[in-house]
Scaffold this motif. Structure first.
Motif, mmCIF file in Angstrom:
data_model
loop_
_atom_site.group_PDB
_atom_site.id
_atom_site.type_symbol
_atom_site.label_atom_id
_atom_site.label_comp_id
_atom_site.label_asym_id
_atom_site.label_seq_id
_atom_site.Cartn_x
_atom_site.Cartn_y
_atom_site.Cartn_z
ATOM 1 N N GLU A 91 43.394 37.698 68.802
ATOM 2 C CA GLU A 91 44.583 38.182 68.876
ATOM 3 C C GLU A 91 45.818 37.986 67.809
ATOM 4 O O GLU A 91 46.777 38.830 68.078
ATOM 5 C CB GLU A 91 45.610 37.122 70.016
ATOM 6 C CG GLU A 91 45.999 35.743 70.223
ATOM 7 C CD GLU A 91 46.498 34.892 70.507
ATOM 8 O OE1 GLU A 91 46.284 34.638 71.872
ATOM 9 O OE2 GLU A 91 47.977 35.009 70.543
ATOM 10 N N CYS A 92 45.810 37.451 66.464
ATOM 11 C CA CYS A 92 46.061 38.164 65.302
ATOM 12 C C CYS A 92 45.606 39.215 65.281
ATOM 13 O O CYS A 92 45.211 38.831 64.157
ATOM 14 C CB CYS A 92 46.161 36.373 65.116
ATOM 15 S SG CYS A 92 47.977 36.965 63.488
ATOM 16 N N ILE A 93 46.569 40.179 65.284
ATOM 17 C CA ILE A 93 46.091 41.722 65.175
ATOM 18 C C ILE A 93 47.082 42.008 64.029
ATOM 19 O O ILE A 93 48.085 42.137 63.866
ATOM 20 C CB ILE A 93 46.011 42.707 66.155
ATOM 21 C CG1 ILE A 93 46.876 42.898 67.191
ATOM 22 C CG2 ILE A 93 44.710 42.227 66.793
ATOM 23 C CD1 ILE A 93 46.412 43.867 67.916
ATOM 24 N N THR A 96 51.010 43.041 65.949
ATOM 25 C CA THR A 96 51.136 42.581 65.798
ATOM 26 C C THR A 96 51.974 41.340 64.971
ATOM 27 O O THR A 96 53.788 41.095 64.773
ATOM 28 C CB THR A 96 51.471 41.884 67.298
ATOM 29 O OG1 THR A 96 49.758 41.037 67.506
ATOM 30 C CG2 THR A 96 50.933 42.439 68.700
ATOM 31 N N CYS A 97 51.116 41.409 63.936
ATOM 32 C CA CYS A 97 51.533 39.772 62.726
ATOM 33 C C CYS A 97 51.943 40.639 61.708
ATOM 34 O O CYS A 97 50.250 40.466 60.469
ATOM 35 C CB CYS A 97 50.749 38.685 62.708
ATOM 36 S SG CYS A 97 50.873 38.152 64.302
ATOM 37 N N GLN A 98 52.328 41.719 60.877
ATOM 38 C CA GLN A 98 52.234 42.874 60.349
ATOM 39 C C GLN A 98 51.477 41.925 58.701
ATOM 40 O O GLN A 98 51.356 41.926 57.373
ATOM 41 C CB GLN A 98 53.084 43.559 60.029
ATOM 42 C CG GLN A 98 53.290 44.729 58.480
ATOM 43 C CD GLN A 98 51.405 45.403 58.456
ATOM 44 O OE1 GLN A 98 51.000 45.755 59.428
ATOM 45 N NE2 GLN A 98 51.050 45.445 57.303
ATOM 46 N N PRO A 120 48.541 41.032 56.602
ATOM 47 C CA PRO A 120 48.517 40.698 57.209
ATOM 48 C C PRO A 120 48.390 39.426 58.034
ATOM 49 O O PRO A 120 47.858 38.820 56.858
ATOM 50 C CB PRO A 120 47.670 42.152 58.248
ATOM 51 C CG PRO A 120 47.362 43.078 57.377
ATOM 52 C CD PRO A 120 47.566 42.013 56.135
ATOM 53 N N ALA A 121 48.951 38.601 58.559
ATOM 54 C CA ALA A 121 49.053 37.255 59.337
ATOM 55 C C ALA A 121 47.197 36.645 59.069
ATOM 56 O O ALA A 121 46.668 36.341 58.084
ATOM 57 C CB ALA A 121 48.989 36.859 60.477
ATOM 58 N N ILE A 122 45.920 37.803 59.463
ATOM 59 C CA ILE A 122 44.784 37.548 60.034
ATOM 60 C C ILE A 122 43.545 37.525 58.578
ATOM 61 O O ILE A 122 42.677 36.589 57.967
ATOM 62 C CB ILE A 122 44.205 37.777 61.280
ATOM 63 C CG1 ILE A 122 42.836 37.862 61.689
ATOM 64 C CG2 ILE A 122 44.305 40.367 60.676
ATOM 65 C CD1 ILE A 122 42.581 36.653 61.794
ATOM 66 N N SER A 168 51.168 26.246 60.481
ATOM 67 C CA SER A 168 52.429 27.015 60.418
ATOM 68 C C SER A 168 52.931 28.640 61.702
ATOM 69 O O SER A 168 53.077 28.189 62.325
ATOM 70 C CB SER A 168 53.934 26.914 59.975
ATOM 71 O OG SER A 168 52.761 27.780 59.038
ATOM 72 N N HIS A 169 51.812 29.317 61.558
ATOM 73 C CA HIS A 169 51.807 30.940 61.807
ATOM 74 C C HIS A 169 51.690 30.622 62.923
ATOM 75 O O HIS A 169 51.930 31.528 64.188
ATOM 76 C CB HIS A 169 50.819 32.153 60.948
ATOM 77 C CG HIS A 169 50.868 32.925 61.859
ATOM 78 N ND1 HIS A 169 51.738 34.113 61.430
ATOM 79 C CD2 HIS A 169 49.416 33.570 62.090
ATOM 80 C CE1 HIS A 169 51.070 35.459 62.559
ATOM 81 N NE2 HIS A 169 50.488 35.068 63.040
ATOM 82 N N ALA A 170 50.263 30.113 63.626
ATOM 83 C CA ALA A 170 49.417 29.487 64.644
ATOM 84 C C ALA A 170 50.606 29.896 65.458
ATOM 85 O O ALA A 170 51.182 29.680 67.029
ATOM 86 C CB ALA A 170 48.367 28.924 64.648
ATOM 87 N N HIS A 173 53.384 31.452 66.612
ATOM 88 C CA HIS A 173 53.448 33.187 66.763
ATOM 89 C C HIS A 173 52.378 32.798 67.802
ATOM 90 O O HIS A 173 52.142 34.192 68.517
ATOM 91 C CB HIS A 173 53.181 33.863 66.069
ATOM 92 C CG HIS A 173 54.435 34.082 64.335
ATOM 93 N ND1 HIS A 173 55.029 35.164 64.684
ATOM 94 C CD2 HIS A 173 54.532 33.387 63.415
ATOM 95 C CE1 HIS A 173 56.070 35.207 63.776
ATOM 96 N NE2 HIS A 173 55.517 33.919 63.293
ATOM 97 N N HIS A 174 51.845 31.904 68.066
ATOM 98 C CA HIS A 174 50.324 32.413 68.885
ATOM 99 C C HIS A 174 50.734 30.687 69.458
ATOM 100 O O HIS A 174 49.014 29.361 69.258
ATOM 101 C CB HIS A 174 48.774 32.781 67.956
ATOM 102 C CG HIS A 174 49.371 33.626 67.234
ATOM 103 N ND1 HIS A 174 48.877 35.130 67.424
ATOM 104 C CD2 HIS A 174 49.363 33.781 66.036
ATOM 105 C CE1 HIS A 174 49.099 35.929 66.968
ATOM 106 N NE2 HIS A 174 49.014 35.452 66.014
ATOM 107 N N ARG A 175 51.506 29.946 70.116
ATOM 108 C CA ARG A 175 51.541 28.441 70.559
ATOM 109 C C ARG A 175 50.462 28.443 71.506
ATOM 110 O O ARG A 175 50.246 27.364 71.478
ATOM 111 C CB ARG A 175 53.215 28.687 71.234
ATOM 112 C CG ARG A 175 53.145 27.473 71.642
ATOM 113 C CD ARG A 175 53.078 26.326 70.019
ATOM 114 N NE ARG A 175 53.729 25.039 70.909
ATOM 115 C CZ ARG A 175 54.755 24.655 70.384
ATOM 116 N NH1 ARG A 175 55.840 24.818 70.454
ATOM 117 N NH2 ARG A 175 55.296 22.984 70.976
HETATM 118 ZN ZN LIG Z 1 49.631 36.098 64.254
#
Ligand SMILES: [Zn+2]
Ligand SMILES: [Zn+2]
Lengths: 223, 681
Positions: A91-93, A96-98, A120-122, A168-170, A173-175
């Motif tokens: 889901e971290c694309i 959404t997570c530039q 990007p985050a991923i 921290s990102h997860a 942003h992806h709790r």
């Molecule tokens: Zn993300």
């Protein structure tokens, strides 16, 4: 084969082993682990026994060389973080997570590239984990897993700092995904305890409130 | 004690700021000593491995050196021979101008007819011949010495050539081998025909090896023809050569000395190879025998020829010595070299040396496979990742990795937890992996020249095949119909068609309750048949079209019920190989399910097997930490490499042959993968 050999427990996950029987052998005392990779074995054994028991997992055997201990733990974190990266792939694309962010305070640049890149985050996640695997296997810095050069110890801190951003990102942003992962592995809790115990990161950078004292802190700052 | 306290002091100094521990506990000191000892042991094993590698390298370089020296000596001797020739011409001239002073036997006219008369004299009396030589002066004697050396030299250099070509053939095993012996023969002939003595060589060969008499006669004729063309102005020399030849023949006809020159080594060698043949004839069913024979015919002539030529050189020296009334002298050292080369089994073997150690995985590697064509490797690990390695990769300066080591080009993520098995499609475009999560991931293989830190492309993972309820331990790809077979510890073997809407085609349960499939492979000679190995010493052939059992392999009496870890099909024959936890490698005949051969192959369980594309060599990996290369036909071990360190009780987990390049690989519980190249590279 002699009876003695047959009676000996063979600690091996051979083909056909069921998932439930994976690493499922009677624990071996650290003193009896005679292989060169005994620290990794020991760490994985204590995690297998109870992944929630962070204190025990992070307690080194008596007189264990601290460099190797820290190094093998960081390896283990990177192994298990692959599980979080796998979940993030879902889901971290980039749409959404530039950028690699946690709170809005910082944008993290990806250090895997020669010129730090705003991945990007991923990609940050993948690149950082792949880069960490390369660094931890580097002949230059870590030619041996039995003896860690003093000068290479400092590298552990920078690896820890970078991979922590994945937590921290997860978390920010992806709790849901983070909680799913954390409930199973207690990895962020273990990681935070680890970097605190060995002073690999500064406290103000540990922004995921996972330890009881961190949560208190956050509450006090909020109030 | 002083040392120990000093050491623990220094340790404590380091750790002082951390904690205040008891300074000198007995267990602490003991542990420290143990720890140090372990470290030393580890270093020692590493050094030993390095030493073995270096020794192999040295042996190879020494062989090279011998070859070079030999070439040099050969050229020097040719020069000397020409000098000798010139001297002879001068002596002849002298004799012609001082007619009457010289014995008639040495009176040689420039025309060809003189040769027979000379021959008749020479064959008549050995002593007379030697006297002649004495009269003709020291130069003639010296000339014969040179001649003798030269003859030996031919044998020797031919031997060297054989060793080399054998080595090359051995290591390649990939080239059309039938060509080699003949081209080698041609080389040998070329060299021989360069010399005026060649006919005498071959005449000798004929006599010494009566078993090959007819073939040798053909050679002889051929060479005579060649020589006749080449003779020209060297007629008298050719004549002398012929006289030598006659002399040697006469000598050999003498019953007392006949065959004395044949060394026992050749006899025993021939005996063993005969035994091997005999074994093959008795043990192997007809279908396989023909194939093995075919392989053997490619193999044996070269070996025999090498053996023969060595012996030929040897015998030549001896016989000429006796025939020419000479004692062994400074040529002894050359003979010793022959002997060494003959007796040392390593001299004729391919040695695989490590090319590169691939470090990037963080936990035990479980599986490896080479790309069908490219120098590209895939590894799957318990760290949850599959990595793609380009062995020809140029170091890319774009990345901030701080090393000069080979790094993976791509890292595949798709499994939760350990990845246990992988297989590539025949084109190398698709990768299928099985994991402890019970899933099969289908990946498109990205470019092997891509950027490892490229952005994530979710299309790389095309599909995840779900259905198994437990760990997947083995996957096999059907080359012709794009179907995939998986073996899981949920006790089933499943047949899949990736890309199909309903990918699962068939589920094949375990033949007995309580046994679990461990390894699957397709039968090379019968494409609808699948090999499946199980725990509890069980293996069978399954028809994948029906899911029914075709054949159950008969293990005979086996103590305990060891797990069969790896099953592989021979690439060209109806032959199945199984490596077991009981340290044994078993060869089965697919036509009747019976054991052809079984032998304990390692000190601990055999974890992995791989067969080279031609089916001549077998590579096995074991939890004893070593990999072994085997000659499939002779079932002899050609090389052992200590490859991987143990984690828990696991060591080597996977071995592989490159399908089209001279590369092999091993992977282990120590998170490392290693690639080896054959010694000549
Ligand atoms: Zn993300
Ligand atoms: Zn990046």
């Amino acid at each position: 084969m002699t009876a003695a050999t047959e009676n000996r427990t063979v600690r091996r996950n051979g083909p056909g082993t069921k998932r439930a029987d994976w690493n499922n052998w009677s624990p071996l005392a650290f003193e009896e682990m005679d292989s060169a990779l005994n620290i990794q074995q020991y760490i994985q054994q204590t995690i297998k026994a109870n992944p929630a028991d962070v204190a025990t997992i992070l307690t080194p055997p008596l007189d264990q060389d601290e460099g190797v201990w820290k190094y093998e733990h960081l390896r283990q974190f990177c192994i298990e973080l692959n599980g979080l990266a796998l979940l993030l792939q879902r889901e971290c694309i980039p749409e959404t997570c530039q950028q690699m962010t946690a709170t809005e305070q910082w944008i993290f640049l990806c250090a895997a590239h020669k010129n730090p890149n705003e991945c990007p985050a991923i990609d940050y996640t993948r690149h950082t984990l792949d880069g960490a695997a390369t660094l931890l296997n580097s002949n230059k810095y870590f030619p041996s897993r039995v003896n860690i050069k003093e000068i290479s110890i400092s590298k552990l801190g920078s690896v820890a700092r970078r991979v922590y951003r994945i937590f921290s990102h997860a978390f920010f942003h992806h709790r849901k995904l983070f909680d799913e992962f954390e409930n199973e592995t207690h990895l962020c809790k273990r990681f935070t305890t680890y970097v605190s115990k060995y002073n690999l990161m500064q406290q103000e950078h540990l922004i995921v409130p996972i330890l009881p004292n961190q949560q208190q802190q956050q509450q006090t700052t909020v109030q | 004690m002083e040392d120990a306290s000093q050491l623990s002091n220094s340790q404590n100094d380091k750790a002082k700021d951390e904690t205040t521990r008891p300074q000198y506990t007995m267990s602490g000191i003991l542990h420290f000593i143990q720890h140090e000892w372990t470290k030393n042991e580890l270093d020692r094993t590493r050094w030993e491995a390095e030493r073995a590698e270096m020794q192999a390298r040295i042996a190879f370089l020494q062989g090279e050196r011998k070859g070079q020296e030999n070439l040099k000596q050969d050229l020097v001797r040719r020069i000397k021979m020409l000098e000798f020739c010139l001297k002879q011409e001068r002596a002849k001239n002298y004799r012609l101008t001082h007619n009457g002073e010289e014995p008639p036997s040495l009176e040689e006219s420039p025309n060809e007819n003189s040769a027979p008369s000379e021959n008749s004299h020479l064959t008549a009396d050995l002593d007379a011949y030697i006297n002649d030589a004495g009269e003709a002066g020291g130069s003639f004697r010296q000339g014969r010495l040179l001649l003798k050396r030269y003859l030996e030299e031919i044998g020797y250099s031919e031997h060297i050539m054989d060793v080399r070509s054998f080595r090359v053939k051995n290591l390649l095993g990939l080239l059309p081998q039938a060509d080699l012996p003949s081209s080698e023969r041609l080389n040998g002939r070329k060299e021989k025909s360069d010399s005026n003595y060649s006919d005498s060589d071959d005449g000798h060969d004929d006599a010494a090896l009566d078993a090959d008499a007819s073939k040798a006669f053909e050679e002889f004729d051929f060479l005579n023809n060649m020589d006749a063309k080449e003779k020209g102005s060297d007629d008298d020399w050719a004549g002398k050569g012929a006289s030598f030849e006659k002399l040697i023949k006469q000598y050999k006809d003498d019953p007392k000395v006949k065959r004395r020159s044949r060394t026992s080594t050749e006899e025993s060698e021939e005996k063993t190879s005969n035994d091997v043949q005999k074994n093959l004839e008795t043990d192997v069913p007809p279908g396989i025998r023909s194939a093995i024979d075919a392989a053997a015919q490619e193999e044996l002539p070269v070996r025999r020829q090498g053996r023969r030529s060595a012996n030929f050189g040897y015998g030549n020296g001896n016989e000429l010595d006796v025939a020419l009334g000479m004692q062994d002298n400074d040529n002894m050292d050359i003979k010793d070299e022959f002997k060494d080369e003959d007796d040392d089994p390593n001299a004729q073997q391919v040695k695989w040396n490590i090319k590169v150690t691939l470090r990037s995985h963080l936990d035990s590697i479980r599986a490896m496979q080479f790309h069908p064509v490219e120098p590209v490797l895939f590894t799957a690990s318990e760290d949850g990742l599959i990595k793609l390695w380009n062995l020809d990769q140029k170091k890319d300066e774009k990345h901030n990795s701080g090393g000069t080591e080979l790094e993976p080009v791509y890292t595949f993520r798709g499994h939760k937890g350990p990845v246990l098995c992988l297989v590539l499609s025949p084109t190398g475009d698709h990768l299928y992996t099985g994991g402890i999560d019970g899933n099969i991931c289908c990946f498109n293989v990205p470019s092997s020249n891509g950027d490892p830190f490229d952005s994530y492309d979710p299309r790389v993972l095309t599909e995840t095949l779900t259905g198994h309820t437990d760990a997947i331990w083995s996957v096999a790809y059907h080359s012709s119909n794009s179907r995939l077979v998986s073996a899981s510890s949920d006790s089933t073997v499943r047949l899949w068609e990736p890309g199909n809407g309903e990918p699962l085609i068939r589920t094949i349960g375990a033949p007995k309750s309580g046994i679990l499939p461990t390894s699957v492979d397709f039968v090379s000679t019968e494409t609808s048949h699948l090999l499946a190995a199980y725990t509890n010493c069980y293996a069978q052939i399954i028809d994948i079209d029906t899911g029914s059992t075709v054949m159950v392999f008969d293990f005979g009496a086996v103590t305990g019920s060891p797990t069969m870890n790896k099953i592989v099909s021979h690439p060209t024959m109806p032959l199945t190989l199984i490596g077991g936890e009981d340290r044994t490698i078993r060869y089965f005949d697919n036509t009747n399910g019976s054991i052809i051969h079984e032998a304990i192959a390692h000190v601990e369980g055999v974890s992995s097997l791989a067969i080279d594309p031609n089916g001549l060599y077998l590579l096995s990996g074991s939890h004893d930490g070593s990999i072994r290369m085997w000659n499939m036909e002779k079932r002899s071990c050609l090389q052992e490499i200590s490859a991987h360190r143990k984690k828990n009780d696991s060591a080597v987990t996977s071995v592989a042959f490159h399908p089209s390049r001279s590369l092999i690989g091993s992977a282990g519980a120590d998170s490392l993968a290693k690639v080896y190249v054959s010694g000549s590279n």
